[in-house]
Design a protein around this motif. Structure first.
Motif, PDB file in Angstrom:
ATOM      1  N   SER A   1      -4.072  -0.500  -4.431  1.00  0.00           N
ATOM      2  CA  SER A   1      -3.547  -0.388  -5.290  1.00  0.00           C
ATOM      3  C   SER A   1      -4.256   0.025  -6.362  1.00  0.00           C
ATOM      4  O   SER A   1      -5.515  -0.607  -6.664  1.00  0.00           O
ATOM      5  CB  SER A   1      -1.966  -0.691  -5.978  1.00  0.00           C
ATOM      6  N   ILE A   2      -4.245   1.216  -7.241  1.00  0.00           N
ATOM      7  CA  ILE A   2      -4.147   1.351  -8.498  1.00  0.00           C
ATOM      8  C   ILE A   2      -3.048   1.511  -9.599  1.00  0.00           C
ATOM      9  O   ILE A   2      -2.024   1.667  -9.661  1.00  0.00           O
ATOM     10  CB  ILE A   2      -4.580   3.488  -8.474  1.00  0.00           C
TER      11      ILE A   2
ATOM     12  N   ILE B   1       0.819  -0.939   0.241  1.00  0.00           N
ATOM     13  CA  ILE B   1       0.067   0.047  -0.131  1.00  0.00           C
ATOM     14  C   ILE B   1       1.070   1.374  -0.760  1.00  0.00           C
ATOM     15  O   ILE B   1       0.030   2.446  -0.345  1.00  0.00           O
ATOM     16  CB  ILE B   1      -1.104   0.145   1.569  1.00  0.00           C
TER      17      ILE B   1
ATOM     18  N   LEU C   1      -8.419  -0.497  -0.655  1.00  0.00           N
ATOM     19  CA  LEU C   1      -8.083  -0.335  -1.657  1.00  0.00           C
ATOM     20  C   LEU C   1      -6.221  -0.664  -1.344  1.00  0.00           C
ATOM     21  O   LEU C   1      -6.175  -0.496  -0.600  1.00  0.00           O
ATOM     22  CB  LEU C   1      -8.241   0.971  -1.823  1.00  0.00           C
TER      23      LEU C   1
ATOM     24  N   CYS D   1     -11.120   6.669  -2.020  1.00  0.00           N
ATOM     25  CA  CYS D   1     -11.991   6.362  -1.431  1.00  0.00           C
ATOM     26  C   CYS D   1     -12.283   7.097  -0.640  1.00  0.00           C
ATOM     27  O   CYS D   1     -13.465   7.060   0.463  1.00  0.00           O
ATOM     28  CB  CYS D   1     -10.802   5.336  -0.042  1.00  0.00           C
TER      29      CYS D   1
ATOM     30  N   CYS E   1      -8.312   0.126  -9.983  1.00  0.00           N
ATOM     31  CA  CYS E   1      -8.988  -0.110  -7.793  1.00  0.00           C
ATOM     32  C   CYS E   1      -8.404  -2.117  -8.301  1.00  0.00           C
ATOM     33  O   CYS E   1      -9.127  -2.305  -8.226  1.00  0.00           O
ATOM     34  CB  CYS E   1     -10.046   0.355  -7.770  1.00  0.00           C
TER      35      CYS E   1
ATOM     36  N   GLY F   1      -4.384   7.279  -3.594  1.00  0.00           N
ATOM     37  CA  GLY F   1      -5.734   6.127  -3.047  1.00  0.00           C
ATOM     38  C   GLY F   1      -7.223   7.265  -1.658  1.00  0.00           C
ATOM     39  O   GLY F   1      -8.206   5.842  -1.799  1.00  0.00           O
TER      40      GLY F   1
ATOM     41  N   TYR G   1       5.061   2.146  -4.758  1.00  0.00           N
ATOM     42  CA  TYR G   1       4.941   1.790  -6.367  1.00  0.00           C
ATOM     43  C   TYR G   1       5.907   1.504  -6.995  1.00  0.00           C
ATOM     44  O   TYR G   1       7.187   1.916  -6.697  1.00  0.00           O
ATOM     45  CB  TYR G   1       3.946   3.138  -7.038  1.00  0.00           C
TER      46      TYR G   1
ATOM     47  N   ALA H   1      -1.680   2.050  -2.637  1.00  0.00           N
ATOM     48  CA  ALA H   1      -2.462   3.273  -2.401  1.00  0.00           C
ATOM     49  C   ALA H   1      -2.987   4.568  -1.124  1.00  0.00           C
ATOM     50  O   ALA H   1      -3.587   5.267  -1.304  1.00  0.00           O
ATOM     51  CB  ALA H   1      -4.154   2.523  -1.856  1.00  0.00           C
TER      52      ALA H   1
ATOM     53  N   SER I   1      -2.644  10.588  -0.174  1.00  0.00           N
ATOM     54  CA  SER I   1      -2.834  10.163  -1.018  1.00  0.00           C
ATOM     55  C   SER I   1      -4.445   9.664  -2.513  1.00  0.00           C
ATOM     56  O   SER I   1      -5.285  10.199  -2.187  1.00  0.00           O
ATOM     57  CB  SER I   1      -2.816   8.539  -0.530  1.00  0.00           C
TER      58      SER I   1
END
Lengths: 159, 288
Positions: free
Chosen positions: B168-169, B58, B166, B116, B135, B112, B61, B73, B110
């Protein structure tokens, strides 16, 4: 009263231990538990920046950080900006340039400006205005603050 | 603020089981710039706050031009715009990350968390929609993936179910000759909530737009994909006229309300203007 949690952190170069409730913000801990009243409570919701401290080197609104999140972190407050009894160039320039009136926003501006000049010693006026947009002042109209930061930048890069 | 228990989850599994056990009474803490205010002001309540910033997936990246970007996220905004490779590959994302609050907010907040929090006016979501992001969600039944434009369900609400969070994206790899941009209108210079926000992404091929996507914020109960306007772009030249027409179509997909930030009519006008400008800048960045 909620259960107290034990937190170990570093503030202005010294290891500090404190007890706090989970709901207490870092700002409340600094002011009410540790007696470091430099950081101010302005809006208490992340708009004004009066409570700015450096958290692991980054400027944050201490009203939006929980005290328990400080575990293992390195925190610097406005109390740690002057060195060996000598004001930091930013503090000196704020004084000399009358870059404050009521003074509530000043500690936040000093901490954020220090972070900015540490990162961008040759910051332009536009950069200073953009990066300090998270700090609100309701007295000065900002101009004297921006000029004081520019003056300090000049002194620090010539020193 | 009412007191709550605090737990810093070390793994995804631990976070999922804490969240599953407490359901609605547990809240996730990432950067904290929304949830701490909401708990303090009584807008949301929690018996347990689960800090997810110790979970490696989380807080990290990974970007690879061939496989795209996987953005944890809770990765704070500043890490996005300070990474020149990521900012160059996903300019709309960097645009949004740079204007969410000021520096103090960007140190913690963030993308994420912005998702959210599910505000209709969220700055990053139109950029994510334009960039075709998805997502990645962990839960008691394992992982699932939801396109960003389907994540938010109503103001402050989203598709996350009991025990889910969540992780990660996921962004597709940056396509050749593509560009993107996010911009918003606010009455101040910085530090404000969007009256309208528009994100655009374009891919050029053989001198025309091959495909495009437009995301909008603060014009409906959730940020949204302007579907008709996006489809219209395919095969068109990257011209002022094309962008103006896309802006008209985007207006038709908007259903804004009047509130303290602006009347509905004004917002509709802004949708047209901002869509046109977002597309023009995206095209410029695509080298059109």
């Amino acid at each position: 009263m909620g259960k107290k949690l034990h937190v170990t952190t570093t503030i202005n170069g010294e290891q500090v231990e404190f007890l706090c409730e989970a709901r207490q913000s870092l700002l409340e801990v600094l002011r009410d538990v540790l007696g470091l009243t430099g950081a101010k409570e302005g809006c208490n919701n992340g708009n004004c920046g009066a409570c700015t401290v450096l958290f692991d080197g980054l400027p944050v609104d201490s009203c939006l950080v929980l005290g328990v999140e400080a575990e293992g972190a390195t925190i610097q407050t406005v109390e740690g900006i002057a060195c060996d009894g000598r004001l930091h160039p930013l503090q000196q320039c704020f004084l000399e340039g009358a870059a404050l009136q009521c003074g509530v926003c000043t500690p936040g501006f000093l901490v954020a400006a220090k972070a900015l000049l540490d990162k961008h010693p040759h910051a332009t006026e536009e950069q200073i205005r953009f990066e300090l947009s998270g700090n609100l002042c309701r007295c000065t109209g900002y101009d004297k603050i921006v000029r004081a930061v520019m003056e300090a930048a000049k002194e620090m890069t010539h020193a | 603020m009412k007191d709550f228990e605090y737990a810093a989850a070390a793994t995804l599994d631990e976070a999922v089981s804490l969240l599953a056990a407490r359901g609605e009474r547990a809240k996730i803490l990432a950067g904290g710039t929304d949830i701490i205010v909401q708990l303090r002001e009584g807008l949301r309540e929690a018996d347990l706050v689960v800090d997810v910033k110790k979970i490696p997936e989380i807080m990290t990246y990974r970007f690879d031009p061939a496989s795209g970007l996987s953005l944890g996220a809770a990765v704070p905004c500043y890490r996005i715009y300070e990474d020149g490779d990521v900012a160059a590959a996903y300019p709309a994302l960097a645009d949004a990350a740079r204007i969410i609050g000021g520096w103090q907010i960007q140190s913690r907040a963030s993308i994420g968390g912005n998702l959210c929090n599910s505000s209709p006016a969220a700055d990053s979501i139109p950029a994510l929609i334009a960039l075709g992001a998805a997502c990645k969600i962990a839960g008691p039944e394992g992982m699932r993936s939801v396109p960003v434009e389907q994540f938010c369900t109503s103001p402050g609400k989203n598709v996350l179910r009991r025990g889910e969070l969540l992780v990660s994206i996921q962004f597709p790899p940056p396509a050749a000759k593509s560009g993107s941009h996010y911009l918003r209108f606010i009455p101040r210079n910085e530090m404000d909530i969007a009256v309208v926000g528009a994100g655009a992404w374009l891919r050029m091929q053989d001198g025309v737009i091959a495909e495009g996507r437009i995301g909008l914020a603060a014009v409906a109960p959730t940020p949204k994909l302007a579907e008709q306007a996006s489809r219209f772009l395919a095969g068109k030249p990257a011209s002022e006229e094309t962008f103006r027409q896309a802006g008209e179509l985007a207006r038709q997909s908007a259903s804004p309300i009047s509130d303290m930030r602006g009347p509905a009519q004004y917002r509709l006008h802004l949708v047209g203007v901002l869509t046109r400008r977002a597309l023009a800048k995206a095209a410029e960045r695509a080298g059109a």
